[in-house]
Design a protein around this motif. Structure first.
Motif, PDB file in Angstrom:
ATOM      1  N   ALA A 175      48.246  33.537  45.134  1.00  0.00           N
ATOM      2  CA  ALA A 175      49.716  33.538  45.203  1.00  0.00           C
ATOM      3  C   ALA A 175      50.171  33.071  46.581  1.00  0.00           C
ATOM      4  O   ALA A 175      50.544  33.872  47.452  1.00  0.00           O
ATOM      5  CB  ALA A 175      50.267  34.916  44.867  1.00  0.00           C
TER       6      ALA A 175
ATOM      7  N   GLY B 132      51.767  44.346  56.488  1.00  0.00           N
ATOM      8  CA  GLY B 132      51.569  43.711  55.183  1.00  0.00           C
ATOM      9  C   GLY B 132      51.707  44.743  54.089  1.00  0.00           C
ATOM     10  O   GLY B 132      51.579  45.953  54.329  1.00  0.00           O
ATOM     11  N   VAL B 133      51.968  44.262  52.890  1.00  0.00           N
ATOM     12  CA  VAL B 133      52.124  45.176  51.765  1.00  0.00           C
ATOM     13  C   VAL B 133      50.800  45.880  51.459  1.00  0.00           C
ATOM     14  O   VAL B 133      50.775  47.100  51.255  1.00  0.00           O
ATOM     15  CB  VAL B 133      52.677  44.409  50.546  1.00  0.00           C
ATOM     16  CG1 VAL B 133      52.524  45.218  49.267  1.00  0.00           C
ATOM     17  CG2 VAL B 133      54.135  44.054  50.782  1.00  0.00           C
ATOM     18  N   LEU B 134      49.712  45.132  51.458  1.00  0.00           N
ATOM     19  CA  LEU B 134      48.430  45.771  51.125  1.00  0.00           C
ATOM     20  C   LEU B 134      47.941  46.740  52.194  1.00  0.00           C
ATOM     21  O   LEU B 134      47.491  47.844  51.859  1.00  0.00           O
ATOM     22  CB  LEU B 134      47.372  44.716  50.830  1.00  0.00           C
ATOM     23  CG  LEU B 134      47.553  44.054  49.466  1.00  0.00           C
ATOM     24  CD1 LEU B 134      46.580  42.918  49.299  1.00  0.00           C
ATOM     25  CD2 LEU B 134      47.413  45.071  48.344  1.00  0.00           C
ATOM     26  N   PRO B 135      48.014  46.360  53.485  1.00  0.00           N
ATOM     27  CA  PRO B 135      47.640  47.354  54.495  1.00  0.00           C
ATOM     28  C   PRO B 135      48.448  48.644  54.342  1.00  0.00           C
ATOM     29  O   PRO B 135      47.902  49.755  54.448  1.00  0.00           O
ATOM     30  CB  PRO B 135      47.953  46.648  55.817  1.00  0.00           C
ATOM     31  CG  PRO B 135      47.854  45.194  55.501  1.00  0.00           C
ATOM     32  CD  PRO B 135      48.309  45.052  54.079  1.00  0.00           C
TER      33      PRO B 135
ATOM     34  N   TYR C 150      48.085  43.226  39.383  1.00  0.00           N
ATOM     35  CA  TYR C 150      47.535  42.600  40.596  1.00  0.00           C
ATOM     36  C   TYR C 150      46.221  43.278  40.986  1.00  0.00           C
ATOM     37  O   TYR C 150      46.179  44.476  41.262  1.00  0.00           O
ATOM     38  CB  TYR C 150      48.578  42.737  41.702  1.00  0.00           C
ATOM     39  CG  TYR C 150      48.163  42.198  43.044  1.00  0.00           C
ATOM     40  CD1 TYR C 150      47.640  40.913  43.174  1.00  0.00           C
ATOM     41  CD2 TYR C 150      48.300  42.970  44.190  1.00  0.00           C
ATOM     42  CE1 TYR C 150      47.276  40.431  44.407  1.00  0.00           C
ATOM     43  CE2 TYR C 150      47.946  42.487  45.430  1.00  0.00           C
ATOM     44  CZ  TYR C 150      47.421  41.210  45.526  1.00  0.00           C
ATOM     45  OH  TYR C 150      47.045  40.743  46.748  1.00  0.00           O
TER      46      TYR C 150
ATOM     47  N   PHE D 143      45.210  46.032  43.808  1.00  0.00           N
ATOM     48  CA  PHE D 143      45.558  47.456  43.685  1.00  0.00           C
ATOM     49  C   PHE D 143      44.291  48.294  43.449  1.00  0.00           C
ATOM     50  O   PHE D 143      44.157  49.402  43.966  1.00  0.00           O
ATOM     51  CB  PHE D 143      46.511  47.701  42.512  1.00  0.00           C
ATOM     52  CG  PHE D 143      47.939  47.264  42.732  1.00  0.00           C
ATOM     53  CD1 PHE D 143      48.374  46.761  43.946  1.00  0.00           C
ATOM     54  CD2 PHE D 143      48.882  47.377  41.708  1.00  0.00           C
ATOM     55  CE1 PHE D 143      49.685  46.363  44.137  1.00  0.00           C
ATOM     56  CE2 PHE D 143      50.199  46.997  41.888  1.00  0.00           C
ATOM     57  CZ  PHE D 143      50.603  46.482  43.103  1.00  0.00           C
TER      58      PHE D 143
ATOM     59  N   CYS E 265      54.490  47.647  40.011  1.00  0.00           N
ATOM     60  CA  CYS E 265      54.623  46.270  40.503  1.00  0.00           C
ATOM     61  C   CYS E 265      55.961  45.750  39.970  1.00  0.00           C
ATOM     62  O   CYS E 265      56.099  45.501  38.778  1.00  0.00           O
ATOM     63  CB  CYS E 265      53.450  45.437  39.998  1.00  0.00           C
ATOM     64  SG  CYS E 265      53.199  43.950  40.952  1.00  0.00           S
TER      65      CYS E 265
ATOM     66  N   ASN F 262      53.394  41.389  38.689  1.00  0.00           N
ATOM     67  CA  ASN F 262      52.368  40.351  38.792  1.00  0.00           C
ATOM     68  C   ASN F 262      51.123  40.878  38.062  1.00  0.00           C
ATOM     69  O   ASN F 262      50.703  41.993  38.366  1.00  0.00           O
ATOM     70  CB  ASN F 262      52.048  40.113  40.279  1.00  0.00           C
ATOM     71  CG  ASN F 262      50.845  39.224  40.510  1.00  0.00           C
ATOM     72  OD1 ASN F 262      50.399  38.534  39.606  1.00  0.00           O
ATOM     73  ND2 ASN F 262      50.325  39.260  41.725  1.00  0.00           N
TER      74      ASN F 262
ATOM     75  N   ASP G 169      55.764  48.220  44.659  1.00  0.00           N
ATOM     76  CA  ASP G 169      55.439  46.972  45.365  1.00  0.00           C
ATOM     77  C   ASP G 169      56.460  45.926  44.921  1.00  0.00           C
ATOM     78  O   ASP G 169      56.425  45.465  43.784  1.00  0.00           O
ATOM     79  CB  ASP G 169      54.003  46.573  45.008  1.00  0.00           C
ATOM     80  CG  ASP G 169      53.587  45.267  45.657  1.00  0.00           C
ATOM     81  OD1 ASP G 169      54.461  44.468  46.046  1.00  0.00           O
ATOM     82  OD2 ASP G 169      52.368  45.035  45.762  1.00  0.00           O
TER      83      ASP G 169
ATOM     84  N   ILE H 139      57.122  42.899  46.420  1.00  0.00           N
ATOM     85  CA  ILE H 139      56.874  41.656  47.164  1.00  0.00           C
ATOM     86  C   ILE H 139      57.387  40.426  46.410  1.00  0.00           C
ATOM     87  O   ILE H 139      57.714  39.422  47.026  1.00  0.00           O
ATOM     88  CB  ILE H 139      55.369  41.538  47.498  1.00  0.00           C
ATOM     89  CG1 ILE H 139      55.142  40.567  48.656  1.00  0.00           C
ATOM     90  CG2 ILE H 139      54.540  41.138  46.296  1.00  0.00           C
ATOM     91  CD1 ILE H 139      53.747  40.635  49.266  1.00  0.00           C
ATOM     92  N   HIS H 140      57.465  40.500  45.070  1.00  0.00           N
ATOM     93  CA  HIS H 140      57.969  39.363  44.285  1.00  0.00           C
ATOM     94  C   HIS H 140      59.459  39.500  43.957  1.00  0.00           C
ATOM     95  O   HIS H 140      59.991  38.706  43.176  1.00  0.00           O
ATOM     96  CB  HIS H 140      57.160  39.217  42.989  1.00  0.00           C
ATOM     97  CG  HIS H 140      55.723  38.844  43.214  1.00  0.00           C
ATOM     98  ND1 HIS H 140      55.307  37.557  43.434  1.00  0.00           N
ATOM     99  CD2 HIS H 140      54.605  39.608  43.300  1.00  0.00           C
ATOM    100  CE1 HIS H 140      53.996  37.535  43.626  1.00  0.00           C
ATOM    101  NE2 HIS H 140      53.544  38.764  43.552  1.00  0.00           N
TER     102      HIS H 140
ATOM    103  N   SER I 218      56.844  37.577  52.694  1.00  0.00           N
ATOM    104  CA  SER I 218      55.641  36.733  52.637  1.00  0.00           C
ATOM    105  C   SER I 218      55.560  35.871  51.381  1.00  0.00           C
ATOM    106  O   SER I 218      55.247  34.692  51.469  1.00  0.00           O
ATOM    107  CB  SER I 218      54.379  37.569  52.843  1.00  0.00           C
ATOM    108  OG  SER I 218      53.999  38.223  51.674  1.00  0.00           O
ATOM    109  N   LYS I 219      55.836  36.416  50.195  1.00  0.00           N
ATOM    110  CA  LYS I 219      55.822  35.574  48.991  1.00  0.00           C
ATOM    111  C   LYS I 219      57.064  34.700  48.962  1.00  0.00           C
ATOM    112  O   LYS I 219      57.005  33.519  48.642  1.00  0.00           O
ATOM    113  CB  LYS I 219      55.789  36.411  47.713  1.00  0.00           C
ATOM    114  CG  LYS I 219      54.591  37.273  47.528  1.00  0.00           C
ATOM    115  CD  LYS I 219      53.333  36.513  47.247  1.00  0.00           C
ATOM    116  CE  LYS I 219      52.170  37.349  47.712  1.00  0.00           C
ATOM    117  NZ  LYS I 219      50.993  36.630  48.094  1.00  0.00           N
TER     118      LYS I 219
HETATM  119  C1  LIG Z   1      51.921  42.313  43.896  1.00  0.00           C
HETATM  120  C2  LIG Z   1      51.371  41.893  45.225  1.00  0.00           C
HETATM  121  N1  LIG Z   1      51.323  42.789  46.232  1.00  0.00           N
HETATM  122  C3  LIG Z   1      50.842  42.459  47.448  1.00  0.00           C
HETATM  123  C4  LIG Z   1      50.369  41.190  47.723  1.00  0.00           C
HETATM  124  C5  LIG Z   1      49.832  40.869  49.077  1.00  0.00           C
HETATM  125  O1  LIG Z   1      50.681  41.393  50.068  1.00  0.00           O
HETATM  126  P1  LIG Z   1      50.377  41.235  51.628  1.00  0.00           P
HETATM  127  O2  LIG Z   1      49.889  39.829  51.853  1.00  0.00           O
HETATM  128  O3  LIG Z   1      51.682  41.525  52.305  1.00  0.00           O
HETATM  129  O4  LIG Z   1      49.338  42.249  51.987  1.00  0.00           O
HETATM  130  C6  LIG Z   1      50.390  40.224  46.692  1.00  0.00           C
HETATM  131  C7  LIG Z   1      49.859  38.876  46.918  1.00  0.00           C
HETATM  132  O5  LIG Z   1      49.616  38.123  46.002  1.00  0.00           O
HETATM  133  C8  LIG Z   1      50.926  40.585  45.426  1.00  0.00           C
HETATM  134  O6  LIG Z   1      50.994  39.708  44.419  1.00  0.00           O
END
Ligand SMILES: Cc1ncc(COP(=O)(O)O)c(C=O)c1O
Length: 390
Positions: A30, A88-91, A114, A117, A162, A166, A194, A196-197, A228-229
């Motif tokens: 993505a 970042g979202v994942l951290p 996604y 997760f 989500c 995604n 989350d 992010i989208h 970021s997205k």
């Molecule tokens: C649903 C979702 N969350 C988080 C991320 C990644 O987030 P980050 O790059 O801010 O850690 C993505 C990336 O594809 C995503 O699709």
């Protein structure tokens, strides 16, 4: 005004997406092929002229930029006092899993979802609890009866939503989100959304940020947002955690600090402020391009690859392709398409649920590149069907 017909050539630039063999075409991760908004680049260049890059922390202008963006784009201003910066979202998600649940707890996700997760949950020694989305008439919906039973289990302490979803490209309605948040409140489950989208809804009703729900319903919610997205700035490593409840926010803040994911790099603050204060026109243009690209891909597939069904969507730039009439081994199909045509798509298998019958295709690229990808997909599917008949 903005150019979505050219892609910067990122081969040999440390790009994850473009680390490919000659002739290969990546349409999996993505990450868009469009250059980001020029306003963001200008702000970053301006920052670089300073020449001194010591420790930084976000101030009121950063948090107000986030709040104003949500007020203007989505009609709801989160209180800047609810926000925490993160890298970042994942951290942030992984830190929240570790801080707000215990080893051995169950963390609920709605599959197919996604894939990372699962890493956030399992790498921290928690169990994934699966609430599989129901696939009815080529659309996904929540199985609320099962969801309630699962949230009521004593070991279920967290749910990761989500929003929008995604990989299936679905925008949850306010009514659906209200039901989910109500159940989480009833069973004392922390709801991590989350989002992010969220900025990438290119047609129809906008998405509903979780913090747009009534205040009593969002006391156990945590929203994760990021440019970021939206602006193709994943390597900026900047995101914002939005936690309305003071006590919960204090705990989340501790988790982010313990895991050292709360300090910005030199471009994170100016890049995010530029995106959120000057990026409206670019995003409007991007959404039009994404709507046109989706239509281009859907029409091509409908006419040329009748064995594949495009799942209807109004959000993200990830097309969810039902290849169930071709195979129930999407991983084998994706590998064969890559081998035969050089096109790289994500096998739905990695998202679990019914993903073994789907491929995910990233259509955020110039239309000519998309056409190339679609023709490769056609060749790859045709070849796969032929070899299966031999
Ligand atoms: C649903 C979702 N969350 C988080 C991320 C990644 O987030 P980050 O790059 O801010 O850690 C993505 C990336 O594809 C995503 O699709």
């Amino acid at each position: 005004m903005y150019d979505f017909t050219h892609a910067p050539d990122r081969r040999g630039t440390d790009s994850v997406k473009w680390d490919v063999q000659p002739g290969e075409l990546p349409m999996w991760i993505a990450d868009m092929d469009f250059a980001t908004a020029p306003e963001i680049v200008a702000a970053m260049q301006q920052k670089l002229t300073l020449g001194a890059f010591g420790y930084e922390e976000p101030h009121a202008d950063y948090f107000h930029a986030v709040a104003d963006w949500y007020a203007t784009e989505h009609g709801v201003p989160p209180d800047p006092a609810w926000m925490i910066f993160t890298t970042g979202v994942l951290p942030a998600l992984s830190a929240i899993v570790r801080r707000m649940s215990h080893v051995g707890d169950s963390v609920l996700v709605q599959t197919p979802v996604y894939n990372i997760f699962y890493n956030s949950i399992e790498n921290s020694g928690r169990h994934v609890l699966t609430n599989e989305l129901r696939y009815v008439h080529q659309q996904y919906e929540v199985d609320f009866d099962q969801l309630e039973r699962q949230l009521a289990l004593p070991l279920t302490t967290m749910m990761i939503l989500c929003n929008p979803h995604n990989p299936v490209g679905k925008v949850w309605t306010r009514a659906e989100l209200t039901r989910v948040a109500t159940l989480c409140r009833q069973y004392h489950v922390v709801l991590v959304s989350d989002e992010i989208h969220g900025d990438l809804v290119w047609r129809g009703p906008d998405y509903t940020p979780i913090f747009a729900l009534p205040i009593p319903l969002i006391q156990q919610t945590i929203a994760l947002v990021s440019p970021s997205k939206t602006f193709n700035v994943a390597a900026l490593h900047a995101a914002t955690v939005i936690v309305p409840n003071d006590h919960l926010r204090a705990q989340v803040s501790r988790g982010l600090n313990t895991d050292e994911v709360a300090e910005p790099n030199l471009l994170a603050i100016p890049g995010t402020i530029a995106a959120y204060t000057q990026g409206h026109a670019w995003l409007a243009a991007l959404r039009q391009q994404l709507a046109a690209n989706f239509a281009q891909a859907r029409d091509f597939i409908t006419h040329h690859i009748p064995a594949v069904h495009v799942v209807a969507s109004t959000a993200t730039y990830l097309m969810w392709l039902n290849v169930g009439a071709v195979t129930d081994d999407a991983a084998a199909l994706a590998a064969s398409i890559r081998q035969e045509t050089g096109l790289i798509v994500s096998p739905g298998t990695i998202y679990h649920g019914n993903g073994n019958r789907f491929l995910r295709l990233n259509y955020a690229c110039p239309p000519a590149m998309l056409q190339d990808g679609l023709q490769r997909l056609d060749r790859g599917i045709t070849h796969y069907l032929q070899t299966r008949q031999d």
